[in-house]
Design a protein around this motif. Structure first.
Motif, PDB file in Angstrom:
ATOM      1  N   ILE A   1       4.723 -11.028  -4.393  1.00 49.17           N
ATOM      2  CA  ILE A   1       4.196  -9.709  -4.723  1.00 49.17           C
ATOM      3  C   ILE A   1       4.648  -9.314  -6.114  1.00 49.17           C
ATOM      4  CG2 ILE A   1       4.199  -8.991  -2.295  1.00 49.17           C
ATOM      5  CD1 ILE A   1       6.586  -7.107  -3.026  1.00 49.17           C
ATOM      6  N   GLU A   2       3.955  -8.335  -6.661  1.00 49.96           N
ATOM      7  CA  GLU A   2       4.392  -7.733  -7.911  1.00 49.96           C
ATOM      8  C   GLU A   2       4.699  -6.280  -7.592  1.00 49.96           C
ATOM      9  OE1 GLU A   2       2.216  -6.700 -11.980  1.00 49.96           O
ATOM     10  OE2 GLU A   2       2.164  -8.852 -11.498  1.00 49.96           O
ATOM     11  N   ILE A   3       5.877  -5.849  -7.977  1.00 48.92           N
ATOM     12  CA  ILE A   3       6.283  -4.465  -7.735  1.00 48.92           C
ATOM     13  C   ILE A   3       7.036  -3.976  -8.964  1.00 48.92           C
ATOM     14  CG2 ILE A   3       8.339  -5.180  -6.442  1.00 48.92           C
ATOM     15  CD1 ILE A   3       7.870  -2.685  -4.647  1.00 48.92           C
ATOM     16  N   ASP A   4       6.582  -2.867  -9.526  1.00 46.51           N
ATOM     17  CA  ASP A   4       7.158  -2.335 -10.772  1.00 46.51           C
ATOM     18  C   ASP A   4       7.224  -3.413 -11.855  1.00 46.51           C
ATOM     19  OD1 ASP A   4       7.510   0.231  -9.714  1.00 46.51           O
ATOM     20  OD2 ASP A   4       9.423  -0.349  -8.812  1.00 46.51           O
ATOM     21  N   ARG A   5       6.134  -4.157 -11.994  1.00 42.37           N
ATOM     22  CA  ARG A   5       5.991  -5.220 -13.014  1.00 42.37           C
ATOM     23  C   ARG A   5       6.979  -6.370 -12.848  1.00 42.37           C
ATOM     24  NH1 ARG A   5       6.163  -0.995 -16.928  1.00 42.37           N
ATOM     25  NH2 ARG A   5       4.265   0.144 -16.688  1.00 42.37           N
ATOM     26  N   GLU A   6       7.586  -6.476 -11.680  1.00 45.06           N
ATOM     27  CA  GLU A   6       8.498  -7.580 -11.383  1.00 45.06           C
ATOM     28  C   GLU A   6       7.866  -8.438 -10.290  1.00 45.06           C
ATOM     29  OE1 GLU A   6      13.135  -8.167  -9.980  1.00 45.06           O
ATOM     30  OE2 GLU A   6      12.054  -6.448  -9.189  1.00 45.06           O
TER      31      GLU A   6
ATOM     32  N   THR B   1       0.825  -1.206   0.000  1.00 39.80           N
ATOM     33  CA  THR B   1       0.000   0.000   0.000  1.00 39.80           C
ATOM     34  C   THR B   1       0.863   1.260   0.000  1.00 39.80           C
ATOM     35  OG1 THR B   1      -0.235  -0.080   2.407  1.00 39.80           O
ATOM     36  CG2 THR B   1      -2.006  -1.072   1.106  1.00 39.80           C
ATOM     37  N   SER B   2       2.124   1.139   0.369  1.00 38.32           N
ATOM     38  CA  SER B   2       3.024   2.295   0.408  1.00 38.32           C
ATOM     39  C   SER B   2       3.801   2.485  -0.892  1.00 38.32           C
ATOM     40  CB  SER B   2       4.026   2.140   1.550  1.00 38.32           C
ATOM     41  OG  SER B   2       3.364   2.027   2.776  1.00 38.32           O
ATOM     42  N   GLU B   3       4.116   1.404  -1.556  1.00 37.45           N
ATOM     43  CA  GLU B   3       4.889   1.467  -2.800  1.00 37.45           C
ATOM     44  C   GLU B   3       3.929   1.568  -3.983  1.00 37.45           C
ATOM     45  OE1 GLU B   3       8.416   1.224  -3.352  1.00 37.45           O
ATOM     46  OE2 GLU B   3       8.524   1.570  -1.193  1.00 37.45           O
ATOM     47  N   GLN B   4       4.268   2.395  -4.932  1.00 35.25           N
ATOM     48  CA  GLN B   4       3.431   2.497  -6.131  1.00 35.25           C
ATOM     49  C   GLN B   4       3.612   1.249  -6.993  1.00 35.25           C
ATOM     50  OE1 GLN B   4       4.562   6.171  -8.021  1.00 35.25           O
ATOM     51  NE2 GLN B   4       3.233   7.363  -6.670  1.00 35.25           N
TER      52      GLN B   4
END
Length: 147
Positions: A58-63, A35-38
């Motif tokens: 998780i997925e973060i920045d399409r990774e 919820t904190s990271e875009q």
């Protein structure tokens, strides 16, 4: 870089003296991260025996990233999952989301067991499993699926 000392029970065997970590607390930390990271979202949580760790995918920045939380110690690792093994990653910008936990770097987790073998205080049973499963690194012992 100092080596990490593997304490008795960290493999999940001979671990009666260790305290099980809380899955709900881990989930809470992961939800705070996403919820904190875009551009971040939780894909799934995995908590299954015989694994000595809990996972959040998780997925973060399409990774796609797997966050591992050791079941018996307050240790966090970040990895990419490739079939049945992990490639450990360093994600220092994410450490702030895991207070009261030690976030381990890839350099530490990929250190060969033989480098500081005398430092480790694994039990005889644990050394037997290290040998049987041909575990080579600190990460192999800490985040194993031995059964």
């Amino acid at each position: 870089m100092d080596g990490l000392r593997l304490t008795k029970g960290i493999s999940g065997f001979d671990a009666a003296h260790l305290i099980e970590q809380d899955m709900r607390m881990f989930q809470s930390m992961v939800y705070h991260l996403v919820t904190s990271e875009q551009r971040a979202k939780v894909r799934q949580f995995i908590d299954q025996a015989p694994f000595v760790y809990m996972q959040a995918v998780i997925e973060i920045d399409r990774e796609t990233l797997t966050i591992l939380h050791h079941r018996l110690m307050p240790y966090i690792a970040f990895a990419k999952q490739e079939e049945s093994s992990f490639t450990f990653l360093s994600k220092t910008h994410l450490h702030k989301y895991f207070p009261m936990r030690k976030c381990l770097e890839a350099e530490t987790l990929t250190t060969l067991l033989t480098k500081d073998e005398a430092l480790h205080s694994l039990s005889a049973t644990e050394w037997k499993y290290v040998s049987y499963f041909n575990s080579q690194t600190i990460g192999d012992v800490m985040f194993n699926g031995w059964d």
